[in-house]
Structures are given as C-alpha cells and as structure tokens.
Design an enzyme around this catalytic site. Structure first.
Site: not given
Ligand code: AMP
Length: 395
Positions: A376, A178, A238, A90, A9
């Site tokens: 994940e 996600h 964010r 990923r 990742n």
C-alpha cells in the site's frame, strides 16, 4: 537530482513512514519505519533497504505532530541530499467526493474533517498526520490517498443498503476499504498476467483486517466491506457479517451501551472472540485449543462463501489472488479456502502452496491462483508522484 517522496500512515498510536526516490517507473524504496506507542513509551524503528534495522531513542509521551517532526528530522539527518518534493498520506475515508487522490489544501482538509464521523477510529489520526506534515513542510505538496477511492465506481446494487432511498442519497453506502491494496494488486497483476488481469478477478486481502474485492478489467466491481470496515469477513478482532437484528437485541434487550457495542464489534470479536486465544492467525494455527481451530474453520468458511458470492457478481472467475499477512504466508488457510471451491474450477498445487510460490494453481488449471505481496505504501508513493506532477521527471 531525483525527486523524493515520503509516505505517512498515521494511526491511533503509531505513525508509519517510508522514503522513496522517484527515479523509476515504480517509486524506489530507500527506508521505511514507524513510531509506535505514541502517548506512552514511544519506539522509533527504521529499516534501510539492503541495510540494517535500528531503533532511535525518543522522548516519552509524543503527540502525532511531534512524532512526525522527529521522523522528518531523522530523514534530514540520515539523507541530507534527499530533498522531499511531496508527501503522501493514507486517509481511510474519502466519502462520496474523493474517487481519486487529491492535493490537500485548506478546503480539502475541511472536507476530510466532515468525514470523521464515518471513520471515527481512523480518520482523526490520519488528519493529525496531515496537520503535522503541513506544519513541518508548509511549502511541499501534500497528497491524500484514500482507502475507499478504488471502490467509488460501484453500480447501485453494490453501493446501496435496502434502507429508504433517502439514506442512500444522504451517503449511507457501501464504501468498501483496502482500496490502495487492491489498486496495487490490480496494477501488479497487469504486469504478471495481462490476459487474466482483464477478466474477472477476485483478490483476497487476508490480514488483520480482511476483505475481498471482485474486479473486472482491473476495476473494482464489488467488495465485502461496506459502510464500515466491520462488514464482510471475520477479522482479527472484528466480527464481519452479522445480523443487524442481533445488534438491536443487544441494544434493546440487554441494554448494551453504544460504546460497549462498538468495542465488542471492533475489538473483542472475530478470531479473538471466537477462539479466546488470539487475534493472530499464526498463534491460532499453532494452538491446540479446539476453539482456536473452530475460529480458523469459521474464517475459511466465510471466505469461501464470499468468493462464491462475488463470482456470481462478476459472472465467473478468471483468476484468484491471495495477499496480505495471512494470504501471503498461510498455506493452510489458502488450501482450506481453495479445497471447497473445486467446483468453481480452482485447483491447488499443494507443493507450490507450501512454498508460498507466486503461482499456486496446478499447471492445467483454467483459473490461475496467485500469491502476490501487497504494498500500500508503494501505491501511495506512486499516487503522490503522479498527483504532485513529479512523474514527468520519471519518464
Ligand atoms: P497483516 O495485517 O497483513 O500484517 O496480517 C497480519 C496477519 O497475518 C496476522 O493474523 C498474522 O498472524 C498473519 N500471518 C503472518 N504470517 C503468517 C504465517 N506465516 N502463517 C499464518 N499467518 C500469518
């Protein structure tokens, strides 16, 4: 000997990795770690399952490729018998084309490069990771797993913005993110509670990045993130939901430069912007600053609004799942969210919530509320095993 897979990742200044054995239904984690501080003072940290964590020395100013070479060198030294049969990556954006994981070849890589403009902060680093791994292991299958793929089946009304239709046709859509986390939770929920998993489920992935996904039968129906990972809930830095008119005002009346606007929305807003204290929920919970408490109240408020909206989309709620850093570990946030949603049929067991139990609803509640850790990396490893055709050796 069991097949082994590595997941990678690659982010802007870090590369996370994990090594799995493909000898059980779910890949078995052996070791995970990360190289952080790329381009400056890199640190290489590994954690062996059931063993010790350690830091490995690295030369300064590593590129992504050199960091990946260092990771694979370390794996080869530490686990000489673990031949790597496939590598899973990923990749944040799969665009319209990629609705499932894919083996990477020259053509796929070119198609993924075309998507850089859709995710300029993430996609280039993901691709640098792929290029580094392809150089280190040219003959090992490399699999791309996408954050957007799980959401690709959305109906038009959950996929479009009300811009002229030609924008929709051009691919300016609500992609959602996600997805690897949601897919993992959907599969876990099937094992934990197969009956409710088939119904209408909302999963709250509340971490540094935060979004909600509404599912039916384990499939994504709608999600709060959209064209970019800015839409929906407020996050660590964010902004989440915002009036586009406000952005026009900043561009036109205050002559904010686009790069500055981008930094404002991605890096200076959300919990950090509102609180002026931190992007980190733990720090906000510990803070006595009124603005930190106001930021928490705003976060909870928006999560509640979006849960109610998504419940309408899926025609009623059968289960709610909290996951990711805040969702898994903050009793206060979970309580705040559920407290205002009693009218939906949600009822929290305060003691179970305080203990971070896996089931935190009261026993007589019609709608179970779960706390389920996401993974994940395990989802990427599983996809990699399936896509590279290693799964026959497992069954
Ligand atoms: P993630 O991006 O999933 O790693 O989640 C990171 C977020 O989880 C940060 O805002 C952390 O402060 C938050 N977090 C982690 N542990 C706790 C905790 N015990 N209580 C509240 N927030 C937490």
């Amino acid at each position: 000997m069991a097949d082994h897979v590595v997941t990678l990742n690659a982010g802007s200044s870090s590369v996370k990795f994990a090594l799995y054995a493909a000898d059980e239904e779910w890949p078995r984690l052996i070791v995970s770690g990360r190289v952080e501080g790329l381009g400056a003072k890199p640190r290489f940290h590994v954690a062996v399952v059931g063993g010790r964590a350690s830091d490995i020395p690295l030369p300064p100013k590593l590129t992504h490729k050199k960091a990946i070479a260092a990771i694979f060198e370390w794996i080869e030294d530490a686990y000489p018998g673990a031949a790597v049969s496939a590598i899973g990556h990923r990749v944040v954006h799969g665009g319209l084309r990629f609705a499932s994981p894919v083996i990477i070849d020259a053509e796929t890589l070119a198609q993924l490069r075309e998507l850089i403009s859709l995710a300029p902060l993430h996609q280039p680093h993901n691709l640098a990771g792929i290029e580094g791994a392809c150089e280190a292991f040219p003959h090992v299958p490399q699999v791309a797993c996408f954050d957007t793929a799980f959401h690709r089946g959305h109906a038009f009304v959950d996929d479009a913005y009300a811009l002229p239709y030609s924008y929709y046709e051009r691919g300016l859509r609500r992609f959602g993110f996600h997805g690897l986390s949601y897919e993992y939770i959907a599969r876990r929920l099937r094992a934990i509670d197969p009956i409710h998993a088939e119904g209408g489920v909302i999963v709250a992935h509340l971490g540094n990045g935060a979004s909600l996904c509404a599912m039916k039968g384990g499939r994504s129906i709608a999600t709060t993130m959209g064209f970019s990972a800015l839409e929906g809930l407020p996050m660590g830095t964010r902004c989440g939901q915002i009036d586009p008119g406000l952005l026009l005002y900043l561009l036109q009346s205050e002559a904010t430069a686009p790069e500055e606007l981008s930094r404002l929305l991605y890096e200076r807003s959300g919990l950090l912007g509102l609180s002026g204290v931190s992007h980190d929920m733990r720090a906000l919970e510990a803070s006595k600053e009124p603005r930190a408490q106001a930021a928490i109240a705003y976060f909870i408020h928006r999560v509640k609004i979006e849960i109610a909206a998504l419940t309408a989309v899926i025609g009623g709620l059968d289960a709610l799942v909290f996951t990711a850093g805040i969702g898994e570990r903050s009793p206060r946030i979970r309580a705040g969210v559920v407290e205002g949603l009693g009218w939906l049929g949600l009822a929290l067991d305060a003691a179970a919530n305080a203990r971070d139990d896996s089931l935190i609803s009261v026993s007589q509640s019609r709608i179970p509320i779960f706390v389920t850790p996401t993974d994940e990396e395990a989802m990427i490893a599983r996809h990699t095993i399936e896509t590279a055709g290693l799964s026959e050796t497992v069954r």
